[in-house]
Design a protein around this motif. Structure first.
Motif, short mmCIF file in Angstrom:
data_model
loop_
_atom_site.label_atom_id
_atom_site.label_comp_id
_atom_site.label_asym_id
_atom_site.label_seq_id
_atom_site.Cartn_x
_atom_site.Cartn_y
_atom_site.Cartn_z
N TYR A 85 101.48 -12.53 92.90
CA TYR A 85 102.39 -13.27 92.08
C TYR A 85 101.86 -12.96 90.63
O TYR A 85 100.83 -12.88 90.58
CB TYR A 85 102.44 -14.65 92.45
CG TYR A 85 102.69 -14.95 93.91
CD1 TYR A 85 103.91 -14.83 94.62
CD2 TYR A 85 101.69 -15.36 94.89
CE1 TYR A 85 104.00 -15.14 96.00
CE2 TYR A 85 101.58 -15.76 96.09
CZ TYR A 85 102.84 -15.40 96.72
OH TYR A 85 102.95 -15.48 98.06
N VAL A 86 102.97 -13.27 89.82
CA VAL A 86 102.60 -13.41 88.45
C VAL A 86 102.04 -14.76 88.09
O VAL A 86 102.52 -15.84 88.34
CB VAL A 86 104.19 -13.26 87.68
CG1 VAL A 86 104.01 -13.20 86.21
CG2 VAL A 86 104.77 -11.85 87.79
N ARG A 109 102.33 -2.72 93.22
CA ARG A 109 102.22 -1.28 92.37
C ARG A 109 101.14 -0.54 93.30
O ARG A 109 101.01 1.10 92.84
CB ARG A 109 101.57 -1.63 90.99
CG ARG A 109 102.23 -2.57 90.22
CD ARG A 109 103.78 -1.80 89.87
NE ARG A 109 104.94 -2.94 89.04
CZ ARG A 109 105.87 -2.99 89.11
NH1 ARG A 109 106.39 -1.72 89.20
NH2 ARG A 109 106.63 -4.00 88.54
N ASP A 131 101.16 -5.37 84.07
CA ASP A 131 102.14 -4.95 84.96
C ASP A 131 103.82 -5.40 84.26
O ASP A 131 103.52 -6.58 83.81
CB ASP A 131 102.10 -5.72 86.38
CG ASP A 131 103.20 -5.43 87.49
OD1 ASP A 131 104.29 -5.92 87.44
OD2 ASP A 131 102.64 -4.53 88.49
N GLU A 133 106.22 -6.54 85.37
CA GLU A 133 106.89 -7.96 85.51
C GLU A 133 106.06 -9.00 85.13
O GLU A 133 106.56 -10.05 84.66
CB GLU A 133 106.75 -7.89 87.35
CG GLU A 133 107.22 -9.19 87.79
CD GLU A 133 108.91 -9.41 87.76
OE1 GLU A 133 109.43 -10.54 87.95
OE2 GLU A 133 109.35 -8.33 87.35
N ALA A 136 107.48 -9.24 81.69
CA ALA A 136 108.63 -9.48 81.67
C ALA A 136 108.78 -11.24 81.95
O ALA A 136 109.58 -12.11 81.02
CB ALA A 136 109.59 -9.07 82.91
N ARG A 137 107.90 -11.71 82.76
CA ARG A 137 107.89 -13.20 82.93
C ARG A 137 107.38 -13.96 81.58
O ARG A 137 107.65 -14.88 81.28
CB ARG A 137 106.91 -13.60 84.19
CG ARG A 137 107.54 -12.84 85.42
CD ARG A 137 108.66 -14.05 85.89
NE ARG A 137 109.27 -13.29 87.28
CZ ARG A 137 108.60 -13.77 88.29
NH1 ARG A 137 107.62 -14.84 88.18
NH2 ARG A 137 108.92 -13.56 89.57
N GLU A 164 101.70 -3.08 78.64
CA GLU A 164 101.47 -2.40 79.91
C GLU A 164 100.45 -1.24 79.77
O GLU A 164 100.04 -0.62 80.78
CB GLU A 164 102.75 -1.66 80.28
CG GLU A 164 103.92 -2.80 80.78
CD GLU A 164 105.35 -2.14 81.15
OE1 GLU A 164 105.25 -0.79 81.20
OE2 GLU A 164 106.29 -2.62 80.94
#
Length: 214
Positions: A85-86, A109, A131, A133, A136-137, A164
């Motif tokens: 999870y993030v 990934r 990552d 994601e 983005a979060r 990234e």
């Protein structure tokens, strides 16, 4: 390249070992707990550590805490963290740890072997790999605070790709702009974040840290 893996799931641990060794790396130790990880780092002095955030016995943050301890005892040890999870706090803690390559990837990934192996190599070379994601979060969660909000939308895109671990050439390719345009954007990012001229790689890490902490 010598690698230590800390992952409690046997199938994933074995799969990572086979994948990395197929790409010419040597997995010197593959363990499943935090104490075993620390013992392996002390005994093997690996070039890079790959660790799951959640390890036995409580499956909360044992892996992360062991990784941070490993970096305290072996300053600059490159660490690539895997998570299901993030978890934003972990990303910040890792980058705040000082020198040495750092990566934070979601386990999804790992399914792309080329992408994963490239991430391991970049972290081992003292790079920063986050990552998409996670980025983005963080961008969504922290959109209203800090100096990063002074950046233009394009500059935020560039900084997100920097986080990234992408090079200027890779950022240019992703955004369909020239490398010179990327260089101008990164220079503006450094100025807006108050990062004084120094080694560019160091400023990139500091910019990413500012991004994660804003």
């Amino acid at each position: 390249m010598r690698v230590v893996i800390a992952e409690d799931l046997f199938l994933l641990r074995d799969g990572l070992t086979r994948m990395l060794e197929a790409h010419g790396m040597t997995v010197v130790r593959a363990v499943e707990t935090g104490p075993e990880l620390l013992a392996a780092v002390a005994a093997e002095r690996p070039d890079v550590l790959i660790v799951d955030v959640r390890l036995p016995p409580t499956f909360t943050d044992e892996g992360l805490r062991a990784a941070l301890e490993a970096r305290r005892t072996t300053p600059g040890l490159p660490v690539l963290v895997l998570s299901q999870y993030v978890e934003q706090l972990y990303a910040r803690e890792l980058l705040a740890g000082g020198s040495g390559g750092i990566g934070y990837l979601l386990k999804d990934r790992v399914l792309d072997s080329a992408q994963f192996v490239d991430a391991v190599r970049r972290v081992a070379a003292d790079g920063t790999v986050m990552d998409p994601e996670v980025i983005a979060r963080l961008l969504t969660h922290n959109s209203g605070n800090g100096a990063v909000t002074s950046l233009s939308p394009r500059e935020r895109e560039v900084l997100g790709l920097m986080a990234e671990g992408r090079s200027n050439a890779a950022v240019a390719q992703q955004l369909f702009i020239s490398e010179s345009a990327v260089a101008k954007h990164t220079a503006s990012i450094f100025t807006r974040l108050g990062l004084q001229p120094s080694d560019d790689d160091n400023r990139r890490v500091l910019a990413v840290l500012a991004y994660l902490n804003h």
